[in-house]
Each structure stands twice: as structure tokens, then as C-alpha cells.
Scaffold this motif. Structure first.
Motif, PDB file in Angstrom:
ATOM      1  N   ILE A  17      -0.919   6.214  -9.303  1.00  7.70           N
ATOM      2  CA  ILE A  17      -1.224   5.261  -8.234  1.00  7.70           C
ATOM      3  C   ILE A  17      -0.840   5.858  -6.888  1.00  7.70           C
ATOM      4  CG2 ILE A  17      -0.653   2.987  -7.275  1.00  7.70           C
ATOM      5  CD1 ILE A  17      -0.032   2.087 -10.138  1.00  7.70           C
ATOM      6  N   GLU A  18      -1.775   5.855  -5.954  1.00  4.02           N
ATOM      7  CA  GLU A  18      -1.439   6.203  -4.568  1.00  4.02           C
ATOM      8  C   GLU A  18      -1.000   4.905  -3.899  1.00  4.02           C
ATOM      9  OE1 GLU A  18      -3.337   8.370  -0.591  1.00  4.02           O
ATOM     10  OE2 GLU A  18      -4.635   7.800  -2.265  1.00  4.02           O
ATOM     11  N   TYR A  19       0.278   4.835  -3.562  1.00  2.66           N
ATOM     12  CA  TYR A  19       0.871   3.564  -3.152  1.00  2.66           C
ATOM     13  C   TYR A  19       1.500   3.684  -1.769  1.00  2.66           C
ATOM     14  CZ  TYR A  19       3.277  -0.915  -3.837  1.00  2.66           C
ATOM     15  OH  TYR A  19       3.703  -2.219  -3.741  1.00  2.66           O
ATOM     16  N   GLN A  20       1.247   2.672  -0.943  1.00  2.00           N
ATOM     17  CA  GLN A  20       1.834   2.605   0.396  1.00  2.00           C
ATOM     18  C   GLN A  20       2.875   1.500   0.412  1.00  2.00           C
ATOM     19  OE1 GLN A  20      -0.595   3.190   4.035  1.00  2.00           O
ATOM     20  NE2 GLN A  20       0.031   1.136   4.585  1.00  2.00           N
ATOM     21  N   ASP A  21       4.124   1.868   0.671  1.00  2.00           N
ATOM     22  CA  ASP A  21       5.181   0.860   0.621  1.00  2.00           C
ATOM     23  C   ASP A  21       5.226   0.057   1.920  1.00  2.00           C
ATOM     24  OD1 ASP A  21       6.528   2.390   2.536  1.00  2.00           O
ATOM     25  OD2 ASP A  21       7.885   3.305   1.087  1.00  2.00           O
ATOM     26  N   ALA A  22       6.172  -0.859   1.993  1.00  4.75           N
ATOM     27  CA  ALA A  22       6.249  -1.751   3.154  1.00  4.75           C
ATOM     28  C   ALA A  22       6.506  -1.004   4.448  1.00  4.75           C
ATOM     29  CB  ALA A  22       7.356  -2.785   2.931  1.00  4.75           C
TER      30      ALA A  22
END
Length: 242
Positions: A17-22
Motif C-alpha cells: 500500500i502506498e499510504y499518506q499519513d496525517a
């Protein structure tokens, strides 16, 4: 929405998963999917074992930028993947979709340009000796950047970073290589010759032409140009081969 549980056929599914955090930081997260649950704010969460964190974590769907399977194949579009594979019907707000669509379309064009300029073949060459060096990645990124610029697309530092991550994840199968060769078959002979030069530049970039790299490039030359590399051309006149 009634999300499936981990026992509904999705438990144990390995995803990247390519994930962008807060905080806006982007990372690729290898995750073994456990289940899906609805969020109180209406945004579903994927629950899974995060291999980089070594713990069970949840991932908001509105912060997932892309998903690849265990073979590195991107699952696009995401809403179709969610619906068909995970059994979840969900999409972000319309304005967010528009921005995501534009970004997704741009990235799709970048990847298409890269493939049309022999990136799949070059990665196969770089992987032929069972390792990919930073120098090889740099040569391939330079090629992608130049090809995109020729098509009127100026790559940002973020684009180049994402392209670099994509290249490092790529492990082209024989079918993928064959497909790329067929796609390139209609190109002009001069373009095909440049593709072979590109593959040779990748092989040279780490200072050593491995015999597996040369064997693969020879196959590409036969397929695209109908001729083998000459001994002098293949070894650069210096006998450098593994």
C-alpha cells in the motif's frame, strides 16, 4: 455498508500500500490484510499486519494512494479493486476524486511513456544479474525524465521519487517482457536501436556487463532488430563480462 470480515476470502491477502499519513508523509507499506471495518467518519479502514511495523495496523481508504499485489502489479482503479476484491463500495468526496483522478491520469501517462521507451526491458536487464544497483536506477530515471520532457511532461522531484520507487519494485515476468517487445515492434529501426543502446547503458552503469545481461540484450536485439549483437559490440572491445 457491511464490510467483509477476515474470513470472507480476503484474510491473508498480501498487498503493498502506498499510504499518506496525517502529516502528509508517503510510504510503501507491505501489509497482510486481515479484515475491513467501517469508520465512524464514514471512511472504511483496512486492518492488517504491517510488515514494516511488525504490528496490526489500520489504514484509512482516503489516505491510500495506490495498491499493488505481491507481484508488484498495480490494482487500478482503486474503487473497482475495493468493490470486486474487497467487497467494499466506497469513494472519497467528488472534489477529492477529481484531484485524485488528475493525479492518477498523470501518473498513468508517465508510466505509459516509460514503457514505450523500453523501461520494462531495461529493468529486466538490471534484474538479470539478480541485483539492481543505484547507478542502474539513475540511468533508467534519466531516460524516463527525458522521454517525458520530450512529450511535454516535466517531472517534479516527487514524480522522480515515485518513479524511482516504482522501478525498484518492478520485477518483469517473461510475459511482461514479451508484451513490451510486441508493443515496441512497430517502432522505427532507429528507435529500436536506441532502445538496445539504453539497455547496454543500464548494463554498463555499474561498471560491469554481466553475461546474463548481455544474453538478455542479445535476445532483445534479435526480437527488435532481427540481428544479434556482434562480439565486439557486446563486449565493448574490452572483454568485460562475468
Amino acid at each position: 455498508m457491511n464490510p467483509p470480515s477476515g474470513g470472507a476470502g480476503i484474510g491473508g491477502l498480501l498487498l503493498v500500500i502506498e499510504y499518506q499519513d496525517a502529516a502528509g508523509r508517503r510510504r510503501f507499506r507491505p501489509v497482510t490484510l486481515w479484515s475491513i471495518k467501517p469508520g465512524r467518519d464514514g471512511v472504511p479502514r483496512l486492518l492488517g499486519y504491517s510488515h514494516d511495523q511488525g504490528d496490526l495496523r489500520s489504514f484509512r481508504l482516503d489516505r491510500i494512494l495506490s495498491i499493488a499485489d505481491a507481484d508488484g502489479v498495480l490494482q487500478e482503479p482503486l474503487d473497482v479493486f475495493y468493490r470486486q476484491v474487497l467487497g467494499v463500495s466506497w469513494s472519497p468526496a467528488r472534489a477529492e476524486i477529481s484531484a485524485a483522478d488528475r493525479a492518477g491520469e498523470r501518473w498513468a501517462v508517465i508510466r505509459r511513456v516509460a514503457r514505450e521507451n523500453g523501461l520494462v526491458l531495461a529493468v529486466a536487464v538490471a534484474r538479470a544479474d539478480l541485483q539492481m544497483s543505484g547507478e542502474e536506477v539513475t540511468v533508467m530515471l534519466d531516460r524516463v525524465e527525458a522521454a517525458c520532457a520530450a512529450g511535454g511532461i516535466d517531472l517534479s522531484p516527487d514524480d522522480l521519487e515515485r518513479a524511482g520507487r516504482w522501478i525498484r519494485r518492478m520485477r518483469p515476468s517473461a510475459d511482461a517482457v514479451g508484451k513490451n517487445l510486441r508493443e515496441l515492434d512497430a517502432a522505427a529501426p532507429a528507435v529500436k536501436a536506441k532502445l538496445i543502446e539504453f539497455c547496454l547503458a543500464v548494463a554498463d552503469s555499474d561498471g560491469f556487463r554481466h553475461h546474463r545481461e548481455l544474453t538478455l540484450i542479445d535476445q532483445f536485439s534479435r526480437a527488435l532488430l532481427g540481428e544479434s549483437l556482434t562480439l565486439r559490440r557486446a563486449f565493448g572491445g574490452d572483454g568485460q563480462a562475468g
